[in-house]
Enzyme design. Structure first.
Site, PDB file in Angstrom:
ATOM      1  N   TRP A   1     -15.458  38.118  31.352  1.00 56.12           N
ATOM      2  CA  TRP A   1     -15.893  36.793  30.877  1.00 56.12           C
ATOM      3  C   TRP A   1     -14.733  35.817  30.750  1.00 56.12           C
ATOM      4  CZ3 TRP A   1     -16.205  41.408  28.295  1.00 56.12           C
ATOM      5  CH2 TRP A   1     -15.297  41.610  27.242  1.00 56.12           C
ATOM      6  N   LYS A   2     -13.515  36.333  30.561  1.00 58.02           N
ATOM      7  CA  LYS A   2     -12.357  35.448  30.416  1.00 58.02           C
ATOM      8  C   LYS A   2     -12.063  34.732  31.737  1.00 58.02           C
ATOM      9  CE  LYS A   2     -10.321  38.436  26.891  1.00 58.02           C
ATOM     10  NZ  LYS A   2      -9.191  39.326  26.543  1.00 58.02           N
TER      11      LYS A   2
ATOM     12  N   HIS B   1      -2.524  34.829  53.724  1.00 55.28           N
ATOM     13  CA  HIS B   1      -2.458  33.367  53.784  1.00 55.28           C
ATOM     14  C   HIS B   1      -1.333  32.897  54.709  1.00 55.28           C
ATOM     15  CE1 HIS B   1      -5.072  33.948  50.348  1.00 55.28           C
ATOM     16  NE2 HIS B   1      -5.475  32.711  50.518  1.00 55.28           N
TER      17      HIS B   1
ATOM     18  N   MET C   1      10.569  33.393  38.946  1.00 55.95           N
ATOM     19  CA  MET C   1       9.393  34.096  38.448  1.00 55.95           C
ATOM     20  C   MET C   1       8.172  33.295  38.891  1.00 55.95           C
ATOM     21  SD  MET C   1      10.121  35.560  34.621  1.00 55.95           S
ATOM     22  CE  MET C   1      10.925  34.147  33.889  1.00 55.95           C
ATOM     23  N   VAL C   2       7.244  33.947  39.563  1.00 54.84           N
ATOM     24  CA  VAL C   2       6.062  33.261  40.071  1.00 54.84           C
ATOM     25  C   VAL C   2       4.842  34.155  39.894  1.00 54.84           C
ATOM     26  CG1 VAL C   2       4.993  32.082  42.023  1.00 54.84           C
ATOM     27  CG2 VAL C   2       7.477  32.196  41.867  1.00 54.84           C
TER      28      VAL C   2
ATOM     29  N   GLY D   1       7.045  37.767  41.247  1.00 53.22           N
ATOM     30  CA  GLY D   1       7.832  37.036  42.237  1.00 53.22           C
ATOM     31  C   GLY D   1       8.987  37.830  42.806  1.00 53.22           C
TER      32      GLY D   1
END
Length: 359
Positions: free
Chosen positions: A226-227, A45, A171-172, A305
């Site tokens: 499915w979650k 990206h 934290m990411v 992160g």
């Protein structure tokens, strides 16, 4: 692999975006976001995504001069129209506004309709966390993922981001609701790599780690089976309800992945706890998290992160790795435009903004 300096990459992106008609402010923000993405190791990206970003501008499906506009306010919640503008600059502005609302109310939410691809969602979580706020955001997409039990794509991989402020590095967690994003699949194909784990289905309906086979079928694997598809559906309907925007099936009918729906939430943890208490709690949690015995001796356990922050330091020092074919293509694109005005000043301004945010 060829490496380039942070400033060199920024100035290339800035030259192209100004050449495409961006205002200096939008060109600076877009160039900074794309450069940071590559610098943090999210190459899918960063530079690798930039040619497609340029193609959307040149096709006229993204309006480079459009400004997002607030449509209605409900106290700590606001609804905005992205006016089909630049997705990453719209998103940056939306999280900035969510932080301002959180400063006043303790929590702020900006729901934006009619916007475009935000590139790396973690950018906006980091934006909030670097200012001391908890950040939560998500976007919908075109219909690019089958619901669990289906063959055809009817839901989006709808990336979801959570970020928490830490003094060392936020934290990411930034993840599409597919096991691998399409950007990650494309990067693996470009690099000639297999996936570490199965990421989707091939033409025979078998789980595979071959990214090219998955791209050929578009049958990416939802996280948690499915979650993942369930989370996708709920995020889609919540985002549309808050913003008045399009759902995934509506976006699919647009032809291109445009007119997306996104939600940006910021929370001020100091409204309920002191900064000292928040820091003590989070640092203790991280220390205990890292005491877990690793599967392979000598391989540290990273919190979400942390690895990106280490990659950033390495790439700032040694240069950012680039795909030479894409880099040369973008150099040729930049050469087709008049020389950008004040690229060095724009870089200085972007760096000052980032340093001020981290204070």
């Amino acid at each position: 692999m060829k490496r380039v300096k942070y400033g060199e990459m920024f100035e290339l992106f800035y030259s192209i975006t100004t050449g495409l008609g961006f205002t200096e402010s939008k060109a600076m923000t877009a160039a900074g976001i794309f450069t940071d993405n590559s610098c943090d190791g999210v190459y899918s990206h960063g530079l690798n995504r930039f040619p497609r970003f340029v193609s959307y501008i040149e096709k006229g499906v993204v309006a480079p001069c459009a400004e997002p506009a607030k449509e209605i306010s409900f106290g700590a919640i606001e609804r905005w129209n992205g006016n089909l503008g630049i997705g990453c600059t719209n998103a940056y502005q939306a999280m900035e506004r969510a932080v301002a609302l959180a400063s006043e109310y303790g929590i702020g939410c900006v729901a934006m309709r009619n916007t475009n691809h935000w590139m790396r969602g973690g950018t906006y979580g980091i934006e909030a966390a670097s200012k001391g706020f908890i950040g939560i955001c998500w976007t919908n997409t075109a219909a690019n993922m089958p619901a669990w039990g289906a063959k055809s794509c009817s839901v989006g991989n709808n990336p979801l981001v959570f970020a928490f402020p830490l003094k060392s590095a936020p934290m990411v967690i930034d993840g599409a609701l597919a096991q691998y994003s399409y950007g990650a699949l494309e990067s693996a194909v470009m690099d000639g790599r297999k996936l570490p784990f199965p990421g989707g289905f091939d033409a025979d309906g078998r789980l595979t780690d071959d990214p090219a086979a998955i791209l050929a079928t578009n049958r990416v694997l939802p996280i948690g089976f499915w979650k993942g598809s369930g989370y996708s559906l709920l995020l889609d309907v919540i985002g549309a309800a808050l913003s008045g925007g399009l759902t995934v099936p509506d976006v699919a009918r647009m032809g291109d992945e445009i007119a997306l729906t996104q939600v940006f939430i910021a929370i001020d943890p100091e409204k309920t706890s002191s900064r000292e208490a928040v820091d003590e709690m989070s640092n203790k949690l991280i220390r205990e998290f890292k005491t877990a015995e690793p599967v392979e001796e000598g391989k540290p356990i990273y919190y979400p992160g942390e690895k990106a922050a280490l990659t950033r330091k390495e790439n700032i020092k040694n240069g950012i790795p680039v795909n030479e074919t894409i880099w040369d293509e973008m150099l040729a694109k930049a050469a087709s435009f008049p020389h950008a005005k004040n690229p060095t000043s724009a870089l200085d301004m972007w760096m000052k903004m980032r340093i001020q945010s981290a204070k």
